[in-house]
Each structure stands twice: as structure tokens, then as C-alpha cells.
Design an enzyme around this catalytic site. Sequence first.
Site, PDB file in Angstrom:
ATOM      1  N   GLY A  15       3.675   2.995   2.477  1.00  0.00           N
ATOM      2  CA  GLY A  15       5.173   3.256   2.406  1.00  0.00           C
ATOM      3  C   GLY A  15       5.063   4.823   2.130  1.00  0.00           C
ATOM      4  O   GLY A  15       6.084   5.254   2.942  1.00  0.00           O
ATOM      5  N   THR A  41      -2.963  -0.186  -0.787  1.00  0.00           N
ATOM      6  CA  THR A  41      -3.140  -1.803  -0.544  1.00  0.00           C
ATOM      7  C   THR A  41      -3.470  -2.378   0.189  1.00  0.00           C
ATOM      8  O   THR A  41      -4.977  -2.319   0.376  1.00  0.00           O
ATOM      9  CB  THR A  41      -1.979  -2.644  -1.349  1.00  0.00           C
ATOM     10  OG1 THR A  41      -1.361  -2.124  -2.401  1.00  0.00           O
ATOM     11  CG2 THR A  41      -1.660  -4.143  -1.398  1.00  0.00           C
ATOM     12  N   CYS A  42      -2.680  -1.659   1.347  1.00  0.00           N
ATOM     13  CA  CYS A  42      -3.138  -2.576   2.653  1.00  0.00           C
ATOM     14  C   CYS A  42      -4.602  -2.159   2.902  1.00  0.00           C
ATOM     15  O   CYS A  42      -5.263  -3.011   3.353  1.00  0.00           O
ATOM     16  CB  CYS A  42      -2.560  -1.687   3.370  1.00  0.00           C
ATOM     17  SG  CYS A  42      -3.062  -2.266   5.389  1.00  0.00           S
ATOM     18  N   CYS A  47      -4.738  -5.913   3.247  1.00  0.00           N
ATOM     19  CA  CYS A  47      -4.495  -6.273   5.152  1.00  0.00           C
ATOM     20  C   CYS A  47      -5.856  -6.107   5.620  1.00  0.00           C
ATOM     21  O   CYS A  47      -6.255  -6.432   6.660  1.00  0.00           O
ATOM     22  CB  CYS A  47      -3.412  -5.524   6.141  1.00  0.00           C
ATOM     23  SG  CYS A  47      -2.204  -4.631   4.906  1.00  0.00           S
ATOM     24  N   LYS A  50      -8.936  -7.606   4.029  1.00  0.00           N
ATOM     25  CA  LYS A  50      -8.802  -8.979   3.951  1.00  0.00           C
ATOM     26  C   LYS A  50      -8.860  -9.433   5.689  1.00  0.00           C
ATOM     27  O   LYS A  50      -9.997 -10.140   5.561  1.00  0.00           O
ATOM     28  CB  LYS A  50      -7.771  -9.185   4.011  1.00  0.00           C
ATOM     29  CG  LYS A  50      -6.755 -10.781   3.995  1.00  0.00           C
ATOM     30  CD  LYS A  50      -6.228 -10.876   5.274  1.00  0.00           C
ATOM     31  CE  LYS A  50      -5.229 -10.706   6.087  1.00  0.00           C
ATOM     32  NZ  LYS A  50      -3.802 -10.569   5.250  1.00  0.00           N
ATOM     33  N   TYR A  99      -6.326   9.334   6.326  1.00  0.00           N
ATOM     34  CA  TYR A  99      -5.075   9.091   5.688  1.00  0.00           C
ATOM     35  C   TYR A  99      -5.359  11.128   4.983  1.00  0.00           C
ATOM     36  O   TYR A  99      -4.071  11.585   4.758  1.00  0.00           O
ATOM     37  CB  TYR A  99      -5.225   8.216   4.741  1.00  0.00           C
ATOM     38  CG  TYR A  99      -4.361   7.064   5.673  1.00  0.00           C
ATOM     39  CD1 TYR A  99      -3.360   7.402   6.178  1.00  0.00           C
ATOM     40  CD2 TYR A  99      -5.551   5.819   6.175  1.00  0.00           C
ATOM     41  CE1 TYR A  99      -2.826   6.278   6.551  1.00  0.00           C
ATOM     42  CE2 TYR A  99      -5.097   5.065   6.364  1.00  0.00           C
ATOM     43  CZ  TYR A  99      -3.301   5.124   6.558  1.00  0.00           C
ATOM     44  OH  TYR A  99      -3.045   3.749   7.777  1.00  0.00           O
ATOM     45  N   TYR A 178       0.444 -17.270   2.043  1.00  0.00           N
ATOM     46  CA  TYR A 178      -0.095 -16.563   2.082  1.00  0.00           C
ATOM     47  C   TYR A 178      -1.409 -15.743   2.140  1.00  0.00           C
ATOM     48  O   TYR A 178      -2.726 -16.182   2.506  1.00  0.00           O
ATOM     49  CB  TYR A 178       0.337 -15.715   4.360  1.00  0.00           C
ATOM     50  CG  TYR A 178       0.846 -14.056   4.130  1.00  0.00           C
ATOM     51  CD1 TYR A 178      -0.744 -12.829   3.293  1.00  0.00           C
ATOM     52  CD2 TYR A 178       1.281 -13.972   2.863  1.00  0.00           C
ATOM     53  CE1 TYR A 178      -0.647 -11.901   3.447  1.00  0.00           C
ATOM     54  CE2 TYR A 178       1.741 -12.127   2.544  1.00  0.00           C
ATOM     55  CZ  TYR A 178       0.843 -11.319   2.666  1.00  0.00           C
ATOM     56  OH  TYR A 178       0.378 -10.358   2.587  1.00  0.00           O
ATOM     57  N   ILE A 179      -1.770 -15.130   0.869  1.00  0.00           N
ATOM     58  CA  ILE A 179      -3.008 -15.076   0.703  1.00  0.00           C
ATOM     59  C   ILE A 179      -4.413 -16.035   0.009  1.00  0.00           C
ATOM     60  O   ILE A 179      -5.006 -15.694   0.159  1.00  0.00           O
ATOM     61  CB  ILE A 179      -2.355 -13.388  -0.230  1.00  0.00           C
ATOM     62  CG1 ILE A 179      -2.077 -12.174   0.316  1.00  0.00           C
ATOM     63  CG2 ILE A 179      -4.038 -13.385  -1.120  1.00  0.00           C
ATOM     64  CD1 ILE A 179      -1.484 -11.312  -1.205  1.00  0.00           C
ATOM     65  N   GLU A 182      -5.575 -17.663   3.265  1.00  0.00           N
ATOM     66  CA  GLU A 182      -6.123 -16.433   4.824  1.00  0.00           C
ATOM     67  C   GLU A 182      -7.549 -16.725   3.455  1.00  0.00           C
ATOM     68  O   GLU A 182      -8.880 -16.675   4.100  1.00  0.00           O
ATOM     69  CB  GLU A 182      -5.395 -15.675   4.427  1.00  0.00           C
ATOM     70  CG  GLU A 182      -4.718 -15.277   5.019  1.00  0.00           C
ATOM     71  CD  GLU A 182      -3.446 -13.687   5.035  1.00  0.00           C
ATOM     72  OE1 GLU A 182      -2.865 -13.470   6.587  1.00  0.00           O
ATOM     73  OE2 GLU A 182      -4.035 -13.170   4.205  1.00  0.00           O
ATOM     74  N   ARG A 199       1.414 -26.013  -6.460  1.00  0.00           N
ATOM     75  CA  ARG A 199       3.002 -26.618  -6.915  1.00  0.00           C
ATOM     76  C   ARG A 199       3.516 -27.644  -5.896  1.00  0.00           C
ATOM     77  O   ARG A 199       4.040 -28.699  -6.061  1.00  0.00           O
ATOM     78  CB  ARG A 199       3.593 -26.480  -6.898  1.00  0.00           C
ATOM     79  CG  ARG A 199       3.943 -26.264  -8.774  1.00  0.00           C
ATOM     80  CD  ARG A 199       5.584 -25.432  -8.933  1.00  0.00           C
ATOM     81  NE  ARG A 199       4.683 -24.026  -9.183  1.00  0.00           N
ATOM     82  CZ  ARG A 199       5.256 -22.639  -9.403  1.00  0.00           C
ATOM     83  NH1 ARG A 199       6.515 -22.712  -8.713  1.00  0.00           N
ATOM     84  NH2 ARG A 199       4.373 -21.401  -9.840  1.00  0.00           N
ATOM     85  N   ARG A 205       5.329 -21.569   1.308  1.00  0.00           N
ATOM     86  CA  ARG A 205       6.359 -22.065   1.690  1.00  0.00           C
ATOM     87  C   ARG A 205       6.674 -20.647   1.990  1.00  0.00           C
ATOM     88  O   ARG A 205       6.960 -19.578   2.388  1.00  0.00           O
ATOM     89  CB  ARG A 205       7.319 -21.707  -0.003  1.00  0.00           C
ATOM     90  CG  ARG A 205       8.484 -22.032  -0.697  1.00  0.00           C
ATOM     91  CD  ARG A 205       8.317 -22.275  -1.990  1.00  0.00           C
ATOM     92  NE  ARG A 205       7.253 -22.929  -2.860  1.00  0.00           N
ATOM     93  CZ  ARG A 205       7.907 -21.921  -4.174  1.00  0.00           C
ATOM     94  NH1 ARG A 205       8.880 -21.096  -4.636  1.00  0.00           N
ATOM     95  NH2 ARG A 205       7.110 -22.989  -5.054  1.00  0.00           N
ATOM     96  N   GLY A 262       0.398 -14.785  -7.026  1.00  0.00           N
ATOM     97  CA  GLY A 262       1.987 -13.880  -6.072  1.00  0.00           C
ATOM     98  C   GLY A 262       1.359 -12.442  -6.842  1.00  0.00           C
ATOM     99  O   GLY A 262       0.391 -11.908  -7.493  1.00  0.00           O
ATOM    100  N   ASP A 303       6.667  -2.151  -1.486  1.00  0.00           N
ATOM    101  CA  ASP A 303       6.670  -3.848  -2.258  1.00  0.00           C
ATOM    102  C   ASP A 303       7.174  -3.479  -3.503  1.00  0.00           C
ATOM    103  O   ASP A 303       7.488  -4.385  -4.623  1.00  0.00           O
ATOM    104  CB  ASP A 303       4.745  -3.619  -2.154  1.00  0.00           C
ATOM    105  CG  ASP A 303       4.497  -4.186  -1.499  1.00  0.00           C
ATOM    106  OD1 ASP A 303       4.431  -5.054  -0.173  1.00  0.00           O
ATOM    107  OD2 ASP A 303       3.452  -4.527  -1.930  1.00  0.00           O
ATOM    108  N   HIS A 436      -1.762 -16.487  34.323  1.00  0.00           N
ATOM    109  CA  HIS A 436      -2.685 -17.664  34.316  1.00  0.00           C
ATOM    110  C   HIS A 436      -4.055 -18.231  34.197  1.00  0.00           C
ATOM    111  O   HIS A 436      -4.130 -17.042  34.795  1.00  0.00           O
ATOM    112  CB  HIS A 436      -2.134 -18.725  35.280  1.00  0.00           C
ATOM    113  CG  HIS A 436      -2.549 -20.255  35.471  1.00  0.00           C
ATOM    114  ND1 HIS A 436      -2.159 -21.039  34.478  1.00  0.00           N
ATOM    115  CD2 HIS A 436      -4.093 -20.259  35.796  1.00  0.00           C
ATOM    116  CE1 HIS A 436      -3.228 -22.446  34.598  1.00  0.00           C
ATOM    117  NE2 HIS A 436      -4.012 -21.263  36.175  1.00  0.00           N
ATOM    118  N   GLU A 441       0.777 -18.769  28.332  1.00  0.00           N
ATOM    119  CA  GLU A 441       2.238 -18.969  28.934  1.00  0.00           C
ATOM    120  C   GLU A 441       3.158 -20.634  29.214  1.00  0.00           C
ATOM    121  O   GLU A 441       3.961 -20.590  29.856  1.00  0.00           O
ATOM    122  CB  GLU A 441       1.405 -19.429  30.830  1.00  0.00           C
ATOM    123  CG  GLU A 441       0.281 -20.053  30.450  1.00  0.00           C
ATOM    124  CD  GLU A 441      -0.644 -20.648  31.649  1.00  0.00           C
ATOM    125  OE1 GLU A 441       0.031 -21.142  32.956  1.00  0.00           O
ATOM    126  OE2 GLU A 441      -2.071 -20.985  31.213  1.00  0.00           O
TER     127      GLU A 441
END
Length: 465
Positions: A15, A41-42, A47, A50, A99, A178-179, A182, A199, A205, A262, A303, A436, A441
Site C-alpha cells: 500500500g 509483507t506480500c 503472498c 507463500k 521495488y 486462509y493462511i 494454505e 475452533r 470462516r 490471525g 492491513d 472448449h 466452460e
Amino acid sequence: MDHDYDLVTIGAGSGGIAASRRAAALGARVAIVERGRVGGTCVIRGCVPKKLMVYAAAYGDALREAAGYGWRIDGTPGFEMARWADAKASETARLETVYRQMLEGSGVALVEGTARIEGAHTVRVGDERVLKARHILVATGSAPVRDSIPGIEHCATSDDLLDLRELPRQAAVIGAGYIAVEFAGALARLGVEVCMYYRDRLPLRGFDDDLRVRAAAALQAGGVELHPGAAPRKIQQAGERLLLVAADGRTRDFGFVLNATGRRPNTAGLGLETLGVVPEPSGAIAVDAQLRSSAPNVHAIGDVTHRKNLTPVAIAEGRALADSLFGPAPREVDLSRVASAVFTLPPIGTVGPSETEALAAGHRLKVYEADFRPMRTAFIGSTERTYMKLLVCAETDRVLGVHMLGTDAPEIVQSLAVALTAGATKAHFDATVAVHPTAAEELVLLRTPARVVEPKAAVVAPPVG
Ligand code: FAD
């Protein structure tokens, strides 16, 4: 007041970099402060590495499947974590350099050190340097929580996992976001015995229940031992190993435990109190639709606002903020239809509300589904399945959501997200001629709804196996 910069950004992650470059392109004088590696982080510990680990895991599947396609593979293939770690380190170093060059090329001044806000227009970096800014942007990201369960601080985080040079023989993963799924899936494919403790009844979730049921089944098929409804009560150190203590007092010990419970916004020690900005209980900085905090000229994105913690969201917010501050007109980011992926094997792609959310929003739904064995793996006798679901508003015919678990789901859903943003209806899908043979499809060949669901009669997903 004389300012050194029009914008001082704290945090050179997804960001912060996006906001700073866009602001500089619009003619602003910009400095960006970073206490760690440029890219955030990414690029460094999220990301990118990972997904490189998931790719490594997927090669194992490809090697196993190749024989079914006629390949003779001599010898026993094996995975060496240290070789992957070296290649990953070179790739993140290469990206960090890219970067840094991009910031330099954009005319953004990079200031290395830890930033602390000392007033509405003042940022101190380390002990020495003070930057005077017209606007301050907080883009400090988030970090793994370390107090979710007593003793969780002894466990490894995703940062630690991505830096391993040797894989453990056995691992526990605590959490089911998701982390967690994965890494659990990838580790199991790489030969680690993985147990997942969480949990809820199902992992992931917040995702559509039909995806959650199938994600659980896919994890199990990939060798992950699932323990739903079994988040440990505490974790104790026992020599080199960690003891997971269940609610009923039973224990099980592991050499490696991943804390995937988390993430918390990085606001501690930032000096927000000097502005009268009080973080939310989660640690997040609350912002309005224009990404303004409660202090004038102090903004936050990504974040650290703890809303949709995804790289493309941080980037979109950064660019929108720069346009609003230094461009011709203010603009906002619409977070209501953000597509996302879960890089399990097979992966998930999803855009729009889940069935439960769409019903709660008052929609009468036509639910279209396809559930089949895809050609590539059916050919070699695999039981792997692909699942697709379209949620269509019965009144307007508008496609509200697309949820998919199967090979290439993130790529397919990314393209469909454009159609949904443009307001595509089911009639548009029906009028689209298929490509196809593809899995995608099926999404334009769904003719009969599997069910029509009234807003108050939400269909509850069946429990896991
Ligand atoms: P960050 O990228 O975290 O950048 C914040 C920066 O601020 C950091 O470099 C930090 O060092 C710096 N900083 C903090 N405090 C200070 C200070 N006081 N002074 C100076 N610098 C400071 N998202 C996806 O979209 N897809 C994925 O597949 C995905 N996978 C992920 C996998 C993992 C394991 C993790 C952890 C995250 C993943 N994410 C994914 C989330 C994504 O990485 C984040 O949403 C994104 O990086 C947020 O960007 P940001 O700019 O808000 O913060």
C-alpha cells in the site's frame, strides 16, 4: 508552515509504495519510511514466498501424475527445503531491488529506520531524523498475533515457516483461516505429517459454506489430519517440543507448531496517542471512506485498517488516496466485491457474497452448481473434484457471486470479477459461447438452478464427512 514533504508514508509495503509512487507521479514531494525490507509483507514474507511454496508442493503432484500420462520417471524424486529456501531468498532479494529501483525512479525518497509520529505534521525516524509533512500516511501493515492462546508465543509464525531450511517431520497448524489452510495443505504435499486444530466446524470462516465443506475434504484428501472444534486451550514448552493442551486436558506434542490464529495491525509504538487517535480493540486505525483517520491530514491504508487484508486492496487504497490528495478529484475504493483466492491444492477463487451473506442481504437466490471430476485428473484415475457455484438474484437475474474450488479457480474468478463489476446477468453468461475443452466452460453452460432459496430459508451446508 514549511514542510519538507507533501506526503510522508510510513511503511514501504504494497500500500505504502503504491500510494507514494502515485503521489510522486502527481507532482507531490514524497518520502517513505521503512524499518525492514522494502516490499513489505506480500513480497518478503507473504503472498509471493507463500505461493512459491505452494508451487513447490504442486510439483510433487505433477511428478506423481506424470506416470499416468506416459512419462517414465527414473529414481525417487525428493524435495529439499534448503534448495527451495535459497531460490526463494534470491527471488525476494530480486523483487526488493526492483521495488527500490521503482521508488528511486519515481522520485520518492526512501528513509530507512523506524518511524514514530510526534505530531500532526511531524515524523521522527530513529533518534536523529525529523521529517515535516503536509500529510502523513500510515501504511504499517500487520503482524501475526502472539497472545491469542496462552503459550502461543512459543509457536512459529508464517514468517518463521517461510525461513525454514529443513522441514519438520510432523507439524501442528493452529487456526483455519486462509493462511492456515494454505500452509497446512502445502506442508502435507511436501511430506510433513500435518494436524490442523481449529475452533469452528469447518475451515475458512467467512467463505461460502459449500466451499468450506469441499476445502475440508480436499485438505483431508491431501493428507492433513483435521481437528475441528479443537483449538488448544494452551500451549506448553516441553524441552525442544511443544505440548498442545486440549479443552478436556488431553495433550499432544509436536516439534513444530504454526501459529496461524490471525494478524494484528502494526500500531503499537507508532505515537498515535500524540494525535489523539485511539486504535480499535483489534489495534486497527479506523478510517472513513476517504481513508482519513480521526486526526486531520493523517491517513491510513491496507492491513493497518484491518478491513480486507489483501495486497490488491492495499494497493487500490494507496492509489485512491494519492489521487484524492494530489489529483484533480477525490475518489473512493469499493470494497463490496473484492475477489480473492485461497491457494490450497486445488485452489479456491471467490467473488461476491457467500450464499449465507446474499440471503441475509434479502436476496431470493437461484443457485447454480457444477460438481465434476476434471478431465486432467480423471484421466489418471484421481478422485479429485471441481466445484463451481453461481449465485443469481432471482428478481434481477444479476450474478451476485461466483465461488469455485478447482484447478485454476483464482485465474478464472479474476476474469469473472470484471463481468460481475460490470453488472453481468445470468442471461449474459447464457449468451456466452464456451471455450472448449476447459473447466471454465461449465460456468456458461449451467442451465437449471440446483435450488431456489428464499431469504429466510437459508440452506445450511451438510457437516464434514
Ligand atoms: P505491509 O505489506 O505489511 O507493509 C507494511 C510495512 O510497514 C512493512 O514493510 C513494515 O516493516 C513497515 N513498518 C511497520 N511499522 C513501521 C514503522 N514504525 N516505521 C517504519 N516502517 C514500518 N494477500 C493477498 O492478496 N493474496 C495472498 O495470497 C496473500 N497471502 C499472504 C500470505 C501470508 C503468509 C501473509 C502473512 C499475508 C498474505 N497476504 C495475501 C496479505 C498481504 O500480504 C497484505 O494484505 C499486504 O501485504 C498488506 O500491505 P500493507 O501495505 O498494508 O502492509
